[in-house]
Design a protein around this motif. Structure first.
Motif, short mmCIF file in Angstrom:
data_model
loop_
_atom_site.label_atom_id
_atom_site.label_comp_id
_atom_site.label_asym_id
_atom_site.label_seq_id
_atom_site.Cartn_x
_atom_site.Cartn_y
_atom_site.Cartn_z
N LEU A 65 0.85 -1.18 0.00
CA LEU A 65 0.00 0.00 0.00
C LEU A 65 0.88 1.23 0.00
CD1 LEU A 65 -3.07 1.08 1.86
CD2 LEU A 65 -0.98 2.25 2.50
N THR A 66 0.55 2.17 -0.86
CA THR A 66 1.23 3.45 -0.72
C THR A 66 0.23 4.55 -1.05
OG1 THR A 66 3.23 4.73 -1.16
CG2 THR A 66 2.27 3.56 -3.04
N GLY A 67 0.63 5.77 -0.83
CA GLY A 67 -0.33 6.85 -1.02
C GLY A 67 0.30 8.05 -1.67
N LEU A 68 -0.53 8.93 -2.16
CA LEU A 68 -0.05 10.14 -2.79
C LEU A 68 -0.89 11.30 -2.31
CD1 LEU A 68 -2.18 10.87 -5.55
CD2 LEU A 68 -1.61 8.45 -5.59
N ALA A 69 -0.21 12.40 -1.99
CA ALA A 69 -0.94 13.60 -1.62
C ALA A 69 -1.13 14.40 -2.90
CB ALA A 69 -0.16 14.39 -0.58
N ALA A 98 -3.66 4.80 -1.95
CA ALA A 98 -4.48 5.76 -1.24
C ALA A 98 -4.29 7.15 -1.84
CB ALA A 98 -4.06 5.79 0.23
N ALA A 100 -4.46 10.71 -0.82
CA ALA A 100 -4.50 11.41 0.46
C ALA A 100 -5.16 12.76 0.29
CB ALA A 100 -3.09 11.53 1.02
N GLU A 103 -5.40 14.62 3.64
CA GLU A 103 -4.10 15.23 3.98
C GLU A 103 -3.87 16.50 3.17
OE1 GLU A 103 -0.67 12.63 3.78
OE2 GLU A 103 0.72 14.32 3.85
N GLN A 142 -9.14 8.79 0.54
CA GLN A 142 -9.30 8.80 2.01
C GLN A 142 -10.67 9.31 2.40
OE1 GLN A 142 -6.04 11.39 3.17
NE2 GLN A 142 -4.76 9.66 3.80
N GLN A 185 -3.54 8.57 7.80
CA GLN A 185 -2.53 7.74 7.13
C GLN A 185 -2.35 6.40 7.85
OE1 GLN A 185 0.69 9.77 5.39
NE2 GLN A 185 2.04 8.00 5.25
N ASP A 188 -5.09 4.43 6.62
CA ASP A 188 -4.76 3.89 5.29
C ASP A 188 -3.99 2.59 5.43
OD1 ASP A 188 -5.72 5.93 3.57
OD2 ASP A 188 -3.92 7.16 3.89
N ILE A 189 -2.93 2.67 6.21
CA ILE A 189 -1.97 1.55 6.24
C ILE A 189 -2.56 0.31 6.92
CG2 ILE A 189 0.31 0.83 7.07
CD1 ILE A 189 1.17 3.81 6.78
N VAL A 205 4.84 -0.84 2.85
CA VAL A 205 4.59 0.55 2.48
C VAL A 205 5.87 1.16 1.91
CG1 VAL A 205 3.75 2.77 3.34
CG2 VAL A 205 2.96 0.65 4.42
N VAL A 207 7.96 4.08 0.60
CA VAL A 207 7.88 5.55 0.70
C VAL A 207 9.25 6.20 0.67
CG1 VAL A 207 5.69 5.90 1.97
CG2 VAL A 207 7.74 5.19 3.21
N GLN A 211 8.60 10.08 5.04
CA GLN A 211 7.37 9.51 5.59
C GLN A 211 7.63 8.62 6.81
OE1 GLN A 211 4.08 10.09 4.17
NE2 GLN A 211 5.36 11.73 3.36
N HIS A 214 5.50 8.77 10.04
CA HIS A 214 4.19 8.10 9.95
C HIS A 214 4.33 6.60 10.16
CE1 HIS A 214 2.66 11.86 8.51
NE2 HIS A 214 3.16 11.76 7.29
#
Ligand code: TRP
Length: 438
Positions: A65-69, A98, A100, A103, A142, A185, A188-189, A205, A207, A211, A214
Motif C-alpha cells: 500500500l502506498t499513497g499520494l498527496a 491511497a 490522500a 491530507e 481517504q 494515514q 490507510d496503512i 509501504v 515511501v 514519511q 508516519h
C-alpha cells in the motif's frame, strides 16, 4: 533531528539517518529478479521487511500500500514508489493506492474535489500508463473510505497531543485537519488488514524517508492494539505476554495450545506475570509465534495486525539544484506530463558532474556521483547494469563526455514521455477498473 514530512528538506547522509532513527539497511539478496532500484541501492533502508521477504518466499498472501498527496504534478522522483509497486505487483502482491485528499486538504488547503481531479489526471493515469494492472489492485480516496476514517478515530484514542507534537512539531496554530492527517494515514496503512479488505497479512509501504515518522506512529499503534506481545526477555528467553488484564488465564491457555502445535515442549506458564516462557525458542522464532497468535486475537475481538513494513528510497536531485520536488520550479523536475520536447530540453540544461572544460574533463574525469544526468540513468532510464557501469567508469576516467551523455539521456527521456503520453490516452478508458470508493 526531526524528520518533517511536510517540508522539502534534503537528506544527504542516508547512513546517519538510518542509524539515528533505527531504520535498517536494505539487504535482501533473495528478492526474485530485483528491480534496479533494489540492485543499485536506491532503496537504502527498511523496517520489518523480513516479514515481506518470508511471504514472498513461502508464497503467502501479502499486500503493498502506498499513497499520494494530490497537491502538485507528478515528477520522475515520484515514479520510484510506483516502480516498486509495479515490481511487487508483478511478483504477486495485492495493491492498494491511497489518494490522500484529506491530507492535502489539511496541509495545503486543497479542496477535496480539486484533489480528486489532480489525483486522477496527474497520478492515476500515469500509474496505469506505467503498467499498473487492474487485477488485485484498488485505488481509493481517504475522504470516501469509511473504514479508513473510522480507524483513524480509533487510533486517535491511543495517541495523545504531546506525542503528536513531539513527532511532527505541531504548534498551537496547526489546523485540526492537518493534526488528524497522520492518523488518517495510519488508517490507510492498517485498514487493509480488516476483514473486509482481506484480513491480517503482511503489508509493505514503500515511501520516501520523509514519511518515516508516519511509519513509526503506525507501527507503534499496530502494536498497541495487539493482545499478545512476543518478545525476548532481558535474560535471553522468549516470552509470550498477555497485554490486557482480563481473561489472562484463558489467553495463556490459548497461547499454550498454539505453542504446543508449533512443537515447543518446554515452556512455563506464569499467570501472575501474565506470561508464557518458551525454553526452546530463539529470537528468530518470534515472528512465527507472533503470527500464529493472530487468529487467537481475532477470536477474542482483537485486530491482530501484522506490523506494517516499509522501504525507503533516496530522493532524486533537482536538475538545477536541491531536491526534485513539485515546488522547486519547472526546470528542476521532469514531470510525467511534460511534452517530450520539453523533458528532453530540461536534460540538456541540467547540472552535470563534468569537468569545467573539455581539457579538465579529459585530465581529471567527471563525477558521476554528483551528476543529475547520471542519476536519471541510474534511477530510471538505463536498466542494463553493465552499460551503466561502463558509462560510470568512462565518465570517471574522462573518456565519456557530458555532451554525448546528455544527448543519450535526453533521447531516452523523449521516448519515455512520448510513449507515456500515448498510454495515458488509453488509461482514461480503463480508469474505472481501478477506482473503488467503498
Ligand atoms: N503522506 C503521503 C505523502 O505526503 C501520502 C500518503 C497518504 C501515504 N497515505 C499514505 C503514503 C499511506 C504511504 C502510505 O506523500
Amino acid at each position: 533531528m526531526r524528520i518533517d514530512p511536510w517540508s522539502s528538506s534534503q537528506f544527504d547522509d542516508y547512513t546517519r539517518l538510518r542509524d539515528e532513527f533505527g531504520i535498517e539497511e536494505f539487504n535482501f539478496p533473495d528478492l526474485p529478479n530485483p528491480h534496479r532500484l533494489f540492485r543499485r541501492g536506491v532503496i537504502f533502508g527498511h523496517r520489518g521487511f523480513q516479514l515481506i521477504m518470508d511471504a514472498i518466499k513461502f508464497n503467502k498472501p501479502w499486500c503493498i500500500l502506498t499513497g499520494l498527496a494530490p497537491s502538485g504534478k507528478m515528477h520522475i522522483g515520484h515514479k520510484m514508489t510506483i516502480d516498486q509497486v509495479l515490481y511487487f505487483q508483478s511478483i504477486g502482491a495485492e495493491v492498494f493506492l491511497a489518494v490522500a485528499d484529506i491530507e492535502a486538504l489539511g496541509v495545503r488547503g486543497m479542496p477535496l474535489e480539486k484533489g480528486r481531479e489532480i489525483a486522477i489526471n496527474e497520478y492515476m493515469l500515469n500509474y496505469i500508463a506505467l503498467g499498473l494492472k487492474p487485477e488485485k489492485c484498488q485505488i481509493y480516496f481517504q475522504s470516501k473510505r469509511e473504514a479508513v476514517k473510522d480507524l483513524a478515530y480509533l487510533m486517535g484514542n491511543k495517541t495523545n497531543w504531546s506525542e503528536m507534537r513531539a513527532i511532527y512539531g505541531f504548534t498551537d496554530s496547526t489546523n485540526m485537519t492537518h493534526v488528524f492527517a497522520p492518523l488518517v494515514q495510519v488508517g490507510d496503512i492498517l485498514h487493509v488488514q480488516l476483514e473486509k479488505y482481506g484480513g491480517p497479512r503482511p503489508t509493505l509501504v514503500p515511501v520516501g524517508v520523509d514519511q518515516d515518522p508516519h511509519m513509526r506512529l503506525t507501527r507503534n499503534l499496530a502494536f498497541s492494539f495487539r493482545i499478545f506481545n512476543v518478545t525476548e526477555t532481558k535474560d535471553g528467553k522468549i516470552g509470550i505476554f498477555v497485554k490486557p488484564d482480563d481473561r489472562v488465564d484463558e489467553l495463556l491457555d490459548q497461547a499454550e495450545s498454539i505453542v504446543k502445535t508449533q512443537g515447543y515442549a518446554d515452556y512455563k506458564k506464569i499467570p501472575n506475570y501474565k506470561a508464557l516462557y518458551l525454553d526452546g525458542a530463539v529470537k528468530e522464532d518470534i515472528s512465527k509465534i507472533d503470527e500464529a497468535l493472530i487468529p487467537v486475537e481475532r477470536r477474542y475481538g482483537g485486530y491482530g495486525f501484522f506490523s506494517p513494513a516499509s522501504t525507503y528510497h533516496r530522493f532524486m536531485s533537482g536538475l538545477t539544484s536541491g531536491k526534485m520536488s513539485s515546488s522547486a520550479g519547472a526546470e528542476a523536475s521532469i514531470f510525467l506530463s511534460d511534452a517530450p520536447e520539453v523533458g528532453a530540453k530540461k536534460v540538456m540544461t541540467a547540472k552535470t558532474g563534468g569537468g569545467v572544460s573539455k581539457e579538465d574533463h579529459m585530465k581529471n574525469g567527471g563525477k558521476p556521483n554528483e551528476c543529475t544526468v547520471f542519476e536519471m540513468l541510474l534511477y530510471h532510464f538505463l536498466d542494463d547494469d553493465n552499460e551503466l557501469d561502463r558509462i560510470y567508469n568512462d565518465c570517471k576516467s574522462g573518456s565519456w563526455f557530458c555532451g554525448s551523455c546528455k544527448k543519450l539521456v535526453s533521447e531516452k527521456v523523449f521516448e519515455f514521455l512520448k510513449e507515456l503520453h500515448d498510454k495515458r490516452e488509453h488509461a482514461k478508458e480503463v480508469l474505472d477498473q481501478y477506482i473503488r470508493d467503498d
